[in-house]
Design an enzyme around this catalytic site. Structure first.
Site, PDB file in Angstrom:
ATOM      1  N   GLN A  39       1.031  -1.246   0.004  1.00 10.69           N
ATOM      2  CA  GLN A  39       0.006  -0.014  -0.123  1.00 10.69           C
ATOM      3  C   GLN A  39       0.641   1.221   0.095  1.00 10.69           C
ATOM      4  OE1 GLN A  39      -2.230  -0.647   3.410  1.00 10.69           O
ATOM      5  NE2 GLN A  39      -0.258  -1.424   4.779  1.00 10.69           N
ATOM      6  N   GLU A 114       1.661  -8.299  11.215  1.00 10.94           N
ATOM      7  CA  GLU A 114       1.491  -7.334  10.601  1.00 10.94           C
ATOM      8  C   GLU A 114       1.905  -7.582   9.191  1.00 10.94           C
ATOM      9  OE1 GLU A 114      -0.175  -3.712  10.340  1.00 10.94           O
ATOM     10  OE2 GLU A 114       0.792  -4.021   8.412  1.00 10.94           O
ATOM     11  N   ASP A 163      -7.039  -5.417  14.322  1.00  7.98           N
ATOM     12  CA  ASP A 163      -6.869  -4.087  14.112  1.00  7.98           C
ATOM     13  C   ASP A 163      -6.788  -3.816  12.463  1.00  7.98           C
ATOM     14  OD1 ASP A 163      -6.433  -1.374  14.083  1.00  7.98           O
ATOM     15  OD2 ASP A 163      -4.350  -1.658  15.199  1.00  7.98           O
TER      16      ASP A 163
END
Lengths: 281, 281
Positions: A39, A114, A163
């Site tokens: 991203q 992550e 999250d």
């Protein structure tokens, strides 16, 4: 950078994730901007919210209000479980959730999975108000796909905290039944999970779908809310799925230093507005 | 119209009340736009929030989320008073507060003192979702300055609701100690008042100042919050000043049809985030 525009000598970030409502933030300085394999990642210093993490043009967390989301997604599951030891965080690259989790002495190990290492690196460097310069040895940073990770960790965790960013792009699968099934399998027999489930104002459909999915996997499910100024609609929802424990007497023993959460907020956060109650029926 | 801009064939309203944070709403249609003797008044049909009242370029109430503010500024004081009969609304030109007040059978008279008749006229005509086509004979519309009205009504009211716009322009004096002193005098010996007291995120100073002023006039004061998506920061504060009654057992007897308020919300709305608690000390 398509998300940043100069207008009359001022630099503005305009989020383009909603078609008919735009939030624009005046930017002091672009601290860092880089395309990762996953991203576009920016750290912007903004006038109203200080240093801010922006992924694909959408604000994820800010130095001024980031604590609200991070405290609320962490302390409700952690206080619902009587003795959380092994905790999994999926996403949470800004380190704000891990920072709250390590406030619990019972915790022996935090796996932080992550997908994008760049987010962790930049948050630790440029967002100390959020990441708290996290250096607790109990935290294992794992740079991997959370959906794959949970499949290989049966019966491991007391608490799983999801999250994620919005259900567009890389985070879409973090809202799937398949993924939640993996999460349930990675939890111990008395484990519980929480995920962010979007805005009840604009996406009551997602709140509802998340509950429907969790109900197929957990005997206890519930929804709670908090107010996050930098998320469109302000009101934000979180969904809980639990194999055994329920969030009763959740404030008992609360003794953490926090800026949003207190005993009142813990007890109150499951009291949802009437329009949400009716939509959930 | 300086607040409306056409961008790539789309019409957008951008609020300019904050210097470094802007909310922009895509507009379907300008239903009405007119300069009154007091302010610029628009009714816009927006994509995300439906028909919307805009004063001097700032959104006041929308068809989609207007009920949240109007229910919360009304039902907390009305449920705190055991038998409200005479009620004064100052401002509230969109009629949304009056609509909630007349849900109480105990009410015999509602004085609605709004400075700008045009706001009432347009809200009744174009914002039925907010005004509810209010035609209750107990409501007296008085087009006058609220600060002057309260000075001539000693010992008249059980409940006074101050539904003002932001403390800039015409509404500034509705945040003054002098005005609150007049309000206190207009209340009966067991009367109580409520006012909106701005965003705890951006204007904790106003929340604090309002409490300080009310404390000089009332033995009981308190602050509660609600989430209003179209107000910057999302979280909004309301301040209560009461001569006798306190908001304990406030949900007892709650039986109204409402979209945001329910018994849970009534009981929990005084539970404020830790950062507010600490700032109020």
């Amino acid at each position: 950078m398509k998300w940043l525009k100069e207008v009359d000598g001022e630099l503005w970030l305009t989020e383009d994730d909603r078609e008919n409502l735009k939030l624009s933030y005046r930017v002091k300085k672009v601290i860092h901007a880089e395309q990762s394999p996953f991203q576009h990642v920016m750290i912007l210093d903004t006038y109203d919210f200080g240093p801010t993490l922006v992924l694909d043009g959408v604000i994820q967390t800010t130095s001024i209000d980031g604590f609200i989301y991070n405290e609320m997604i962490t302390h409700i599951p952690m206080m619902t479980h009587p003795k959380p030891e092994n905790v999994l965080i999926i996403g949470g690259g800004d380190c704000g959730v891990a920072r709250e989790v390590v406030k619990y002495d019972s915790v022996t190990r935090v796996d932080m999975v992550e997908i994008d290492e760049l987010v962790v690196k930049l948050s630790k460097k440029h967002l100390p108000e959020v990441s708290g310069n996290l250096s607790d040895p109990r935290v294992n940073f794992i740079y991997a796909d959370g959906t794959k990770h949970v499949r290989n960790q049966p019966n491991q965790y007391d608490v799983v905290i999801i999250d994620s960013s919005d259900p567009i792009g890389p985070a879409t699968q973090l809202f799937s039944l398949e993924f939640y099934t993996g999460v349930a399998a990675s939890l111990k027999a008395d484990g519980l999970m929480v995920c962010q489930s979007q805005s009840p104002i604009f996406h009551m459909d997602i709140v509802n779908e998340t509950q429907t999915k969790l109900k197929t996997l957990f005997p206890h499910t519930d929804v709670y809310t908090a107010v996050v100024p930098t998320y469109p609609g302000g009101l934000w929802s979180f969904s809980l799925g639990s194999k055994k424990y329920t969030p009763e007497s959740i404030a008992t023993g609360w003794d953490k230093a926090a800026s949003y959460v207190n005993a009142d907020i813990l007890e109150r956060c499951f009291s949802i507005p009437e329009f949400m109650k009716q939509a959930l029926k």
